[in-house]
Design an enzyme around this catalytic site. Structure first.
Site, mmCIF file in Angstrom:
data_model
loop_
_atom_site.group_PDB
_atom_site.id
_atom_site.type_symbol
_atom_site.label_atom_id
_atom_site.label_comp_id
_atom_site.label_asym_id
_atom_site.label_seq_id
_atom_site.Cartn_x
_atom_site.Cartn_y
_atom_site.Cartn_z
ATOM 1 N N ASN A 50 0.842 -1.193 0.000
ATOM 2 C CA ASN A 50 0.000 0.000 0.000
ATOM 3 C C ASN A 50 0.879 1.245 0.000
ATOM 4 O O ASN A 50 2.073 1.178 0.267
ATOM 5 C CB ASN A 50 -0.900 0.018 1.242
ATOM 6 C CG ASN A 50 -2.307 -0.461 0.938
ATOM 7 O OD1 ASN A 50 -2.683 -0.624 -0.220
ATOM 8 N ND2 ASN A 50 -3.089 -0.692 1.975
ATOM 9 N N CYS B 294 -5.542 -7.352 -4.383
ATOM 10 C CA CYS B 294 -5.908 -6.117 -5.089
ATOM 11 C C CYS B 294 -6.364 -6.504 -6.483
ATOM 12 O O CYS B 294 -5.553 -6.890 -7.323
ATOM 13 C CB CYS B 294 -4.734 -5.143 -5.148
ATOM 14 S SG CYS B 294 -5.124 -3.660 -6.092
ATOM 15 N N ASN C 67 -7.766 -4.729 -9.038
ATOM 16 C CA ASN C 67 -7.344 -3.888 -10.162
ATOM 17 C C ASN C 67 -5.895 -4.174 -10.532
ATOM 18 O O ASN C 67 -5.539 -4.231 -11.715
ATOM 19 C CB ASN C 67 -7.513 -2.406 -9.817
ATOM 20 C CG ASN C 67 -8.961 -1.965 -9.870
ATOM 21 O OD1 ASN C 67 -9.689 -2.314 -10.787
ATOM 22 N ND2 ASN C 67 -9.390 -1.213 -8.879
ATOM 23 N N HIS D 220 -14.446 -6.120 4.017
ATOM 24 C CA HIS D 220 -15.299 -5.052 3.482
ATOM 25 C C HIS D 220 -16.599 -4.967 4.267
ATOM 26 O O HIS D 220 -17.180 -5.978 4.653
ATOM 27 C CB HIS D 220 -15.652 -5.313 2.009
ATOM 28 C CG HIS D 220 -14.505 -5.100 1.085
ATOM 29 N ND1 HIS D 220 -14.252 -3.878 0.496
ATOM 30 C CD2 HIS D 220 -13.536 -5.931 0.664
ATOM 31 C CE1 HIS D 220 -13.166 -3.972 -0.262
ATOM 32 N NE2 HIS D 220 -12.707 -5.213 -0.175
ATOM 33 N N ASN E 221 -12.479 -1.981 4.828
ATOM 34 C CA ASN E 221 -12.772 -1.113 3.687
ATOM 35 C C ASN E 221 -14.259 -0.769 3.748
ATOM 36 O O ASN E 221 -15.096 -1.647 3.982
ATOM 37 C CB ASN E 221 -12.471 -1.848 2.380
ATOM 38 C CG ASN E 221 -10.995 -2.207 2.252
ATOM 39 O OD1 ASN E 221 -10.162 -1.382 1.950
ATOM 40 N ND2 ASN E 221 -10.672 -3.472 2.495
ATOM 41 N N GLU F 100 -10.895 3.173 1.216
ATOM 42 C CA GLU F 100 -10.016 2.013 1.319
ATOM 43 C C GLU F 100 -9.165 2.069 2.570
ATOM 44 O O GLU F 100 -8.570 3.101 2.880
ATOM 45 C CB GLU F 100 -9.093 1.924 0.085
ATOM 46 C CG GLU F 100 -9.738 1.236 -1.086
ATOM 47 C CD GLU F 100 -8.722 0.851 -2.149
ATOM 48 O OE1 GLU F 100 -7.802 0.064 -1.827
ATOM 49 O OE2 GLU F 100 -8.837 1.338 -3.280
ATOM 50 N N CYS G 26 -11.972 0.585 -6.555
ATOM 51 C CA CYS G 26 -11.498 -0.506 -5.699
ATOM 52 C C CYS G 26 -12.137 -1.790 -6.205
ATOM 53 O O CYS G 26 -13.350 -1.965 -6.093
ATOM 54 C CB CYS G 26 -11.881 -0.247 -4.241
ATOM 55 S SG CYS G 26 -11.483 -1.611 -3.136
ATOM 56 N N GLY G 27 -11.313 -2.651 -6.788
ATOM 57 C CA GLY G 27 -11.838 -3.888 -7.384
ATOM 58 C C GLY G 27 -12.466 -4.822 -6.376
ATOM 59 O O GLY G 27 -13.572 -5.339 -6.586
ATOM 60 N N GLY H 199 -13.656 -3.963 -3.562
ATOM 61 C CA GLY H 199 -14.859 -3.290 -3.070
ATOM 62 C C GLY H 199 -16.042 -3.497 -4.001
ATOM 63 O O GLY H 199 -17.171 -3.723 -3.562
#
Length: 264
Positions: free
Chosen positions: A65, A74, A76, A151, A182, A199, A208-209, A211
């Site tokens: 991060n 992650c 994306n 999440h 998140n 995030e 945010c993929g 998310g």
């Protein structure tokens, strides 16, 4: 000093600096990762990715991060490394093995099974993850989903009207979430779900993929929509497909911005 080649890529504005260390080893400390991610003094990115050799997949990816901390998933970034690899691949991540497929103009990734039990999120104590009996001001009745990272999802009348920059950090650090969380706020429209994400460790991002995946799973579990569903984020749109009991598939763009070299 050694010159290291890097690629700057983004998925819906969620941007990455990617180092390919599959053939030449690269030791990277969290301090170096934080310095490289700095938008004023470094290259600048939301996350820094290192592609490494893997014994059980085509390659592994290590994810830092902006704050230098390591994370396990992650979505994306996974799409970006698949695009960089230029073929269908299996990627080893801290959240397990992810399958990536090159499509026509986009990349889809099998994000694995969502975690739906309270201890998979994790929450501090047992409760119904489809309807958590908690709230913060106007944000109430969330669902919780793990996509390899925790999440919480709120369905609201208008995602854009929520003061997420203020409420996000309060919810992220609530003791209910031992590994932080998140925070997703979404509303349903004719063209799909509209989503904004706070995030963990990064703040408000363009996209945010995980998310988007978590929000689609929560919406499908609550029978608000059925898959596949378009999830519209500030940076663009992802298509998420999930059938209960199955793994989550996420499709969307992966854009190469530029390549360069840097002395570490």
């Amino acid at each position: 000093m050694a010159h290291h080649r890097f690629h700057k890529m983004h998925g819906l504005g969620n941007d990455f600096v990617i180092f390919d260390a599959r053939e030449h080893d690269l030791a990277l400390s969290s301090d170096q990762a934080r310095a490289l991610a700095d938008r004023h003094r470094g290259i600048g990115c939301d996350q820094l990715i290192v592609m490494r050799p893997s014994a059980k997949a085509d390659f592994a990816m290590q994810i830092f991060n902006q704050d230098g901390g390591e994370v396990s998933a992650c979505g994306n970034a996974t799409r970006c490394v698949v695009a960089l690899a230029g073929r269908d691949v299996v990627v080893e991540t801290g959240a397990g093995l992810l399958r990536g497929q090159l499509g026509d103009g986009d990349v889809s990734v099998d994000m694995g099974l969502p975690g739906l039990d309270w201890d998979a999120i994790p929450l501090a104590y047992p409760m119904d993850t489809l309807h958590l009996p908690v709230g913060w001001e106007d944000l109430t009745d969330p669902a919780a989903v793990s996509m390899g990272n925790p999440h919480v999802v709120f369905f609201v009348p208008d995602a854009h009207a929520v003061a997420l920059d203020r409420l996000g950090p309060i919810i992220e650090h609530d003791p209910l979430f031992p590994e932080r969380v998140n925070v997703n706020v979404a509303h349903l429209a004719d063209d799909g779900l509209h989503l904004r994400v706070w995030e963990r460790g990064a703040g408000l991002t363009q996209a945010c993929g995980t998310g988007a995946c978590a929000t689609a799973v929560a919406a499908i579990r609550r029978k608000l929509v059925s898959g596949p569903v378009a999830v519209h984020l500030p940076g663009g749109t992802l298509t998420i497909d999930w059938q209960p009991g199955g793994s989550v598939r996420m499709a969307g763009p992966a854009t190469h911005v530029f390549s360069g070299e840097i002395d570490l």
